[in-house]
Design a protein around this motif. Sequence first.
Motif, PDB file in Angstrom:
ATOM      1  N   ARG A  86       0.837  -1.188   0.000  1.00 55.67           N
ATOM      2  CA  ARG A  86       0.000   0.000   0.000  1.00 55.67           C
ATOM      3  C   ARG A  86       0.882   1.252   0.000  1.00 55.67           C
ATOM      4  NH1 ARG A  86      -2.557  -0.136   4.829  1.00 55.67           N
ATOM      5  NH2 ARG A  86      -2.958  -2.322   4.414  1.00 55.67           N
ATOM      6  N   HIS A  87       1.910   1.231   0.845  1.00 56.97           N
ATOM      7  CA  HIS A  87       2.826   2.360   0.925  1.00 56.97           C
ATOM      8  C   HIS A  87       3.528   2.570  -0.414  1.00 56.97           C
ATOM      9  CE1 HIS A  87       5.849   5.109   2.409  1.00 56.97           C
ATOM     10  NE2 HIS A  87       6.802   4.304   2.028  1.00 56.97           N
ATOM     11  N   ALA A 130       2.159   6.764  -6.741  1.00 54.83           N
ATOM     12  CA  ALA A 130       1.151   7.738  -7.157  1.00 54.83           C
ATOM     13  C   ALA A 130       1.680   9.148  -6.951  1.00 54.83           C
ATOM     14  CB  ALA A 130      -0.142   7.520  -6.373  1.00 54.83           C
ATOM     15  N   ARG A 131       2.395   9.356  -5.826  1.00 57.32           N
ATOM     16  CA  ARG A 131       2.956  10.675  -5.522  1.00 57.32           C
ATOM     17  C   ARG A 131       3.989  11.057  -6.585  1.00 57.32           C
ATOM     18  NH1 ARG A 131       3.244  10.098   0.096  1.00 57.32           N
ATOM     19  NH2 ARG A 131       5.314   9.207  -0.049  1.00 57.32           N
ATOM     20  N   GLU A 182       1.302   4.233  -2.820  1.00 53.26           N
ATOM     21  CA  GLU A 182       1.153   5.643  -2.490  1.00 53.26           C
ATOM     22  C   GLU A 182       2.343   6.451  -2.999  1.00 53.26           C
ATOM     23  OE1 GLU A 182      -1.400   4.882   1.585  1.00 53.26           O
ATOM     24  OE2 GLU A 182       0.601   5.777   1.738  1.00 53.26           O
TER      25      GLU A 182
END
Length: 134
Positions: A107-108, A114-115, A111
């Motif tokens: 999940r991290h 995506a960032r 993220e």
Amino acid sequence: VTFYPADYPVDWKDIVRQINDQAGNKCKFCGVANGAVGARDRDGSWHDEHEMDGMSAVTGDHFFEGEFPRIIMIVLTTAHLCHDKMCRDPGHIFALCQRCHLSHDRRHHLEVQARNRRRRIIERGQLPLTGVTP
Ligand SMILES: [Zn+2]
């Protein structure tokens, strides 16, 4: 997951012991005990190995992921929820089984991806248009 001791606080072993004690030697997310032997069904729920006693291969293949019986042993890992390996805050450090640790990291990772994608798009937007001569 490769462990580089230099990435962690010097007293990391003590922190791990303390965290595992506080968690009752169980995964903080799914509650499965350290050293438990069994398998995950397709929904990710844990079943101790004796639950598979007398289960046919057909039934097993239906309920369990992978080749039945795919027996594994739970080994608790210690995860930084803040993803800062040097962090010593007990509120940020959880005892997690392999599966929960991996999904937490995944999940991290998504993220961060995506960032980075957003940043690249922004950076691209700031680049001067090609083919335009002032
Ligand atoms: Zn777990």
